[in-house]
Write an enzyme that holds these catalytic residues in place. Sequence first.
Site, PDB file in Angstrom:
ATOM      1  N   ASN A 183       0.862  -1.190   0.000  1.00 49.80           N
ATOM      2  CA  ASN A 183       0.000   0.000   0.000  1.00 49.80           C
ATOM      3  C   ASN A 183       0.891   1.230   0.000  1.00 49.80           C
ATOM      4  OD1 ASN A 183      -2.411   1.618   0.438  1.00 49.80           O
ATOM      5  ND2 ASN A 183      -1.774   1.825   2.575  1.00 49.80           N
ATOM      6  N   HIS A 209       0.939   5.144   1.187  1.00 52.91           N
ATOM      7  CA  HIS A 209       0.220   6.001   2.136  1.00 52.91           C
ATOM      8  C   HIS A 209       0.948   7.346   2.245  1.00 52.91           C
ATOM      9  CE1 HIS A 209      -2.387   7.001   5.463  1.00 52.91           C
ATOM     10  NE2 HIS A 209      -1.322   7.406   6.127  1.00 52.91           N
ATOM     11  N   SER A 242       4.931   6.691   2.451  1.00 48.96           N
ATOM     12  CA  SER A 242       5.467   5.373   2.801  1.00 48.96           C
ATOM     13  C   SER A 242       4.840   4.317   1.901  1.00 48.96           C
ATOM     14  CB  SER A 242       5.108   5.014   4.254  1.00 48.96           C
ATOM     15  OG  SER A 242       5.520   6.018   5.156  1.00 48.96           O
ATOM     16  N   ASP A 299      -2.988   0.793   7.742  1.00 51.87           N
ATOM     17  CA  ASP A 299      -1.729   1.484   7.438  1.00 51.87           C
ATOM     18  C   ASP A 299      -0.618   1.054   8.406  1.00 51.87           C
ATOM     19  OD1 ASP A 299      -3.002   2.917   5.366  1.00 51.87           O
ATOM     20  OD2 ASP A 299      -3.708   4.418   6.786  1.00 51.87           O
TER      21      ASP A 299
HETATM   22  C1  GAR Z   1      -2.421   9.051  -2.869  1.00 48.17           C
HETATM   23  O1  GAR Z   1      -1.963  10.234  -2.271  1.00 48.17           O
HETATM   24  C2  GAR Z   1      -2.236   7.871  -1.930  1.00 48.17           C
HETATM   25  O2  GAR Z   1      -1.056   7.948  -1.179  1.00 48.17           O
HETATM   26  C3  GAR Z   1      -3.446   8.002  -1.053  1.00 48.17           C
HETATM   27  O3  GAR Z   1      -4.479   8.343  -1.938  1.00 48.17           O
HETATM   28  C4  GAR Z   1      -3.937   9.089  -3.032  1.00 48.17           C
HETATM   29  C5  GAR Z   1      -4.380   8.443  -4.308  1.00 48.17           C
HETATM   30  O4  GAR Z   1      -3.983   9.198  -5.418  1.00 48.17           O
HETATM   31  N1  GAR Z   1      -3.726   6.791  -0.342  1.00 48.17           N
HETATM   32  C6  GAR Z   1      -4.208   6.743   0.894  1.00 48.17           C
HETATM   33  O5  GAR Z   1      -4.484   7.735   1.527  1.00 48.17           O
HETATM   34  C7  GAR Z   1      -4.405   5.344   1.452  1.00 48.17           C
HETATM   35  N2  GAR Z   1      -4.460   5.361   2.881  1.00 48.17           N
HETATM   36  P1  GAR Z   1      -4.060   8.581  -6.871  1.00 48.17           P
HETATM   37  O6  GAR Z   1      -5.464   8.013  -7.032  1.00 48.17           O
HETATM   38  O7  GAR Z   1      -3.839   9.754  -7.766  1.00 48.17           O
HETATM   39  O8  GAR Z   1      -2.991   7.526  -6.996  1.00 48.17           O
END
Ligand code: GAR
Length: 220
Positions: free
Chosen positions: A108, A110, A137, A146
């Site tokens: 994942n 995060h 991370s 997470d």
């Molecule tokens: C990213 O910033 C990712 O790190 C976060 O969602 C966004 C997705 O962007 N993920 C989380 O918060 C998971 N806990 P994307 O759809 O443009 O890849």
Amino acid sequence: MSFPIAVLASGRGSNLAALIDARAAGGLQIDIVLVASDKAEAPALRNAEAHAIPTLGLDPKSFASRREFDEALFANVAASGAQLVVLAGYMRIIDAGVIAQWPGRMINIHPSLLPKYPGLHTHRRALKAGDLQHGASVHFVSAELDGGPVIAQAHIDIHPGDTEDALAARLLSQEHRLLVACVDAIARGTVREHDGTVLFNGAPLSMPLRLNASGSLIAP
Ligand code: GAR
């Protein structure tokens, strides 16, 4: 032979796009065998379709329980032949019993320097705390939200006057490089998980790897 991965994404899909682009550029020896989402309208699915990648949109509301949804989703993931599941902006908690079926084979990304700020609104929380550094991370997924062992982190400085949006945008470009580097390391076999510990070139990591300026993972 390319390393088969499945990507799960709930929305925009810029991290998926980074994997697709790195693969197209020739630097990442992966085969994206499935992109799946809990949102039928996710832009990530449209981008995958445009690249002739098989897609699956499953609506959680069509299932009686989280467990049934996750079992159906991951039956499709297993059938795709994926060796690694990449959660790239996948915003649903996954059933612990299903996670246990993919030990060391689910990661994942995060947007925080875990163990700081699991959950939502990570940029806001880093700003509110007055942190000088923020980051992202990539970790192996455990049943704890997470919470699994962290493979690597990208760090950025927080500037005076930074807003949540500015910080999120600046971090996102680092997320893309971090995710590509981690998937590459797993595909090459230089990173793997054993009994809740990350092994880097066969040796246990006591601290996460760091992303350097040229996009490589280096020991801290
Ligand atoms: C990213 O910033 C990712 O790190 C976060 O969602 C966004 C997705 O962007 N993920 C989380 O918060 C998971 N806990 P994307 O759809 O443009 O890849």
